[in-house]
Scaffold this motif. Structure first.
Motif, PDB file in Angstrom:
ATOM      1  N   GLN A  30       0.798  -1.182  -0.070  1.00  0.00           N
ATOM      2  CA  GLN A  30       0.049  -0.011  -0.076  1.00  0.00           C
ATOM      3  C   GLN A  30       0.760   1.416  -0.092  1.00  0.00           C
ATOM      4  O   GLN A  30       0.326   2.521   0.012  1.00  0.00           O
ATOM      5  CB  GLN A  30      -1.004  -0.055   1.134  1.00  0.00           C
ATOM      6  CG  GLN A  30      -1.970  -0.982   1.073  1.00  0.00           C
ATOM      7  CD  GLN A  30      -2.760  -1.161  -0.142  1.00  0.00           C
ATOM      8  OE1 GLN A  30      -2.945  -0.182  -0.817  1.00  0.00           O
ATOM      9  NE2 GLN A  30      -2.636  -2.272  -0.729  1.00  0.00           N
ATOM     10  N   THR A  31       2.010   1.195  -0.135  1.00  0.00           N
ATOM     11  CA  THR A  31       3.161   2.145  -0.246  1.00  0.00           C
ATOM     12  C   THR A  31       3.519   2.509  -1.488  1.00  0.00           C
ATOM     13  O   THR A  31       3.817   1.383  -2.406  1.00  0.00           O
ATOM     14  CB  THR A  31       4.348   2.227   0.665  1.00  0.00           C
ATOM     15  OG1 THR A  31       3.565   2.061   2.024  1.00  0.00           O
ATOM     16  CG2 THR A  31       5.062   3.396   0.391  1.00  0.00           C
ATOM     17  N   SER A  32       3.427   3.672  -2.412  1.00  0.00           N
ATOM     18  CA  SER A  32       3.944   3.760  -3.618  1.00  0.00           C
ATOM     19  C   SER A  32       5.223   4.622  -3.694  1.00  0.00           C
ATOM     20  O   SER A  32       5.779   4.709  -2.450  1.00  0.00           O
ATOM     21  CB  SER A  32       2.878   4.784  -4.351  1.00  0.00           C
ATOM     22  OG  SER A  32       2.731   5.848  -3.807  1.00  0.00           O
ATOM     23  N   GLY A  33       5.893   4.579  -4.687  1.00  0.00           N
ATOM     24  CA  GLY A  33       6.985   5.591  -4.927  1.00  0.00           C
ATOM     25  C   GLY A  33       8.253   4.655  -5.424  1.00  0.00           C
ATOM     26  O   GLY A  33       8.074   3.720  -6.038  1.00  0.00           O
ATOM     27  N   LEU A  34       9.361   5.327  -5.077  1.00  0.00           N
ATOM     28  CA  LEU A  34      10.430   5.016  -5.647  1.00  0.00           C
ATOM     29  C   LEU A  34      11.171   3.583  -5.219  1.00  0.00           C
ATOM     30  O   LEU A  34      11.551   3.601  -4.166  1.00  0.00           O
ATOM     31  CB  LEU A  34      11.685   6.006  -5.291  1.00  0.00           C
ATOM     32  CG  LEU A  34      12.947   6.166  -6.460  1.00  0.00           C
ATOM     33  CD1 LEU A  34      13.596   7.375  -6.166  1.00  0.00           C
ATOM     34  CD2 LEU A  34      14.068   4.894  -5.907  1.00  0.00           C
ATOM     35  N   LEU A  35      11.310   2.884  -6.168  1.00  0.00           N
ATOM     36  CA  LEU A  35      12.083   1.445  -6.092  1.00  0.00           C
ATOM     37  C   LEU A  35      13.184   1.480  -7.258  1.00  0.00           C
ATOM     38  O   LEU A  35      12.944   1.821  -8.337  1.00  0.00           O
ATOM     39  CB  LEU A  35      11.290   0.339  -6.343  1.00  0.00           C
ATOM     40  CG  LEU A  35      10.485  -0.504  -5.378  1.00  0.00           C
ATOM     41  CD1 LEU A  35       9.682  -1.568  -5.677  1.00  0.00           C
ATOM     42  CD2 LEU A  35      11.512  -1.012  -4.003  1.00  0.00           C
ATOM     43  N   ILE A  36      14.482   0.951  -6.776  1.00  0.00           N
ATOM     44  CA  ILE A  36      15.544   0.702  -7.763  1.00  0.00           C
ATOM     45  C   ILE A  36      15.540  -0.681  -7.932  1.00  0.00           C
ATOM     46  O   ILE A  36      15.413  -1.791  -7.378  1.00  0.00           O
ATOM     47  CB  ILE A  36      16.882   0.766  -7.146  1.00  0.00           C
ATOM     48  CG1 ILE A  36      16.830   2.586  -6.667  1.00  0.00           C
ATOM     49  CG2 ILE A  36      17.903   0.620  -7.953  1.00  0.00           C
ATOM     50  CD1 ILE A  36      17.030   3.513  -7.739  1.00  0.00           C
ATOM     51  N   LEU A  37      15.398  -1.102  -9.239  1.00  0.00           N
ATOM     52  CA  LEU A  37      15.674  -2.489  -9.882  1.00  0.00           C
ATOM     53  C   LEU A  37      16.984  -2.549 -10.427  1.00  0.00           C
ATOM     54  O   LEU A  37      17.369  -1.850 -11.309  1.00  0.00           O
ATOM     55  CB  LEU A  37      14.400  -2.596 -10.892  1.00  0.00           C
ATOM     56  CG  LEU A  37      13.001  -2.181 -10.400  1.00  0.00           C
ATOM     57  CD1 LEU A  37      12.260  -2.457 -11.663  1.00  0.00           C
ATOM     58  CD2 LEU A  37      12.644  -3.102  -9.323  1.00  0.00           C
ATOM     59  N   THR A  38      17.602  -3.780 -10.414  1.00  0.00           N
ATOM     60  CA  THR A  38      19.095  -4.004 -11.186  1.00  0.00           C
ATOM     61  C   THR A  38      19.232  -5.340 -11.222  1.00  0.00           C
ATOM     62  O   THR A  38      18.695  -6.229 -10.314  1.00  0.00           O
ATOM     63  CB  THR A  38      19.984  -3.201 -10.068  1.00  0.00           C
ATOM     64  OG1 THR A  38      21.414  -3.319 -10.716  1.00  0.00           O
ATOM     65  CG2 THR A  38      20.076  -3.835  -8.627  1.00  0.00           C
TER      66      THR A  38
END
Length: 271
Positions: free
Chosen positions: A118-126
């Protein structure tokens, strides 16, 4: 039968300017000028010789103090995760996961840390496991910035309490920074506030628990920043490659010589 091994005494490694040009830093001619000007370091030591050779797989290079990734097979992506999506590449219960956002990249990407569904926003994928470990593990003290819409009118005293520290069931916690952004008008029962919190803790659902503990339950939560990388204007549900500046900042952060002082949590962050 021929032997492709270098002859004994032959130079080892790759010329520095060639490696950096292949990594897209600049042209060889520009990089040669950087070397002469002393703007490039190899494993922490400034080099000024144009004949310098490096091991692209083992040596760490920085230009003007910013780290460079020589391995062009590594991919770094920023995602603005929507609510309702689980922070995993394959959810065993069949719930919405991150795979839908990575289809345009051929590499097998993984999320760095997690965000609550239920939290949105910035994720880093690598696909860079070393970088992912440093960024996700709380012992390295990488900060994250959240903006929370919470119930009620938050006061300056409450902000001070968040930075001074509060006791939760799993121990004390305090925000690195806290800021009141806005308080909505209206009756006391209908009012809400926007609060910005900066944390390096890795505890589960820590923002939600902190705000509940001071009497202001979270209604909406967005992560706006991860280390030096800002979400900016990236729309919800969209993903893009990190820019060279963003990647350089992340790599520089990940290559710090010493992690933050021990004593924080061992688990990866989840908010």
């Amino acid at each position: 039968m021929t032997d492709d091994r270098p002859a004994q005494g032959a130079p080892q490694g790759v010329r520095l300017q060639k490696a950096l040009a292949n990594a897209g830093v600049a042209s060889r001619r520009v990089i040669e000028q950087y070397i002469v000007e002393g703007r490039i370091r190899v494993n922490g030591r400034t080099v000024t010789e144009l004949g310098t050779r490096i091991d692209p797989d083992g040596d760490r290079i920085d230009v003007d103090g910013t780290a460079v990734q020589l391995d062009v097979s590594k991919r770094y992506v920023m995602l603005n995760k929507p609510t309702g999506v689980y922070s995993t590449m394959h959810d065993e219960k069949g719930r919405p996961d991150l795979r839908r956002f990575t289809r345009e990249w051929p590499e097998r990407l993984y999320n760095v840390g997690r965000l609550d569904a239920q939290t949105s926003g910035l994720l880093i994928l690598t696909n860079d496991g070393d970088l992912a470990h440093v960024l996700a593990h709380p012992s390295f003290g990488v900060t994250k910035v959240y903006v929370a819409k919470v119930a009620g009118a938050v006061t300056a005293q409450t902000i001070a309490t968040l930075t001074r520290g509060i006791d939760l069931e799993d121990g004390p916690i305090k925000a690195d920074r806290a800021r009141l952004l806005d308080v909505s008008p209206g009756s006391a029962s209908a009012r809400s506030s926007l609060v910005e919190l900066t944390l390096h803790s890795g505890r589960n659902r820590i923002v939600r628990r902190m705000m509940a503990a001071v009497g202001h339950p979270v209604q909406e939560l967005v992560r706006r920043q991860f280390g030096p990388v800002h979400l900016g204007a990236l729309p919800v549900g969209k993903a893009r490659d990190l820019s060279k500046i963003e990647l350089g900042a992340l790599l520089t952060l990940s290559r710090r010589d010493s992690p933050a002082a021990a004593g924080d949590d061992d688990e990866q962050e989840t908010e």
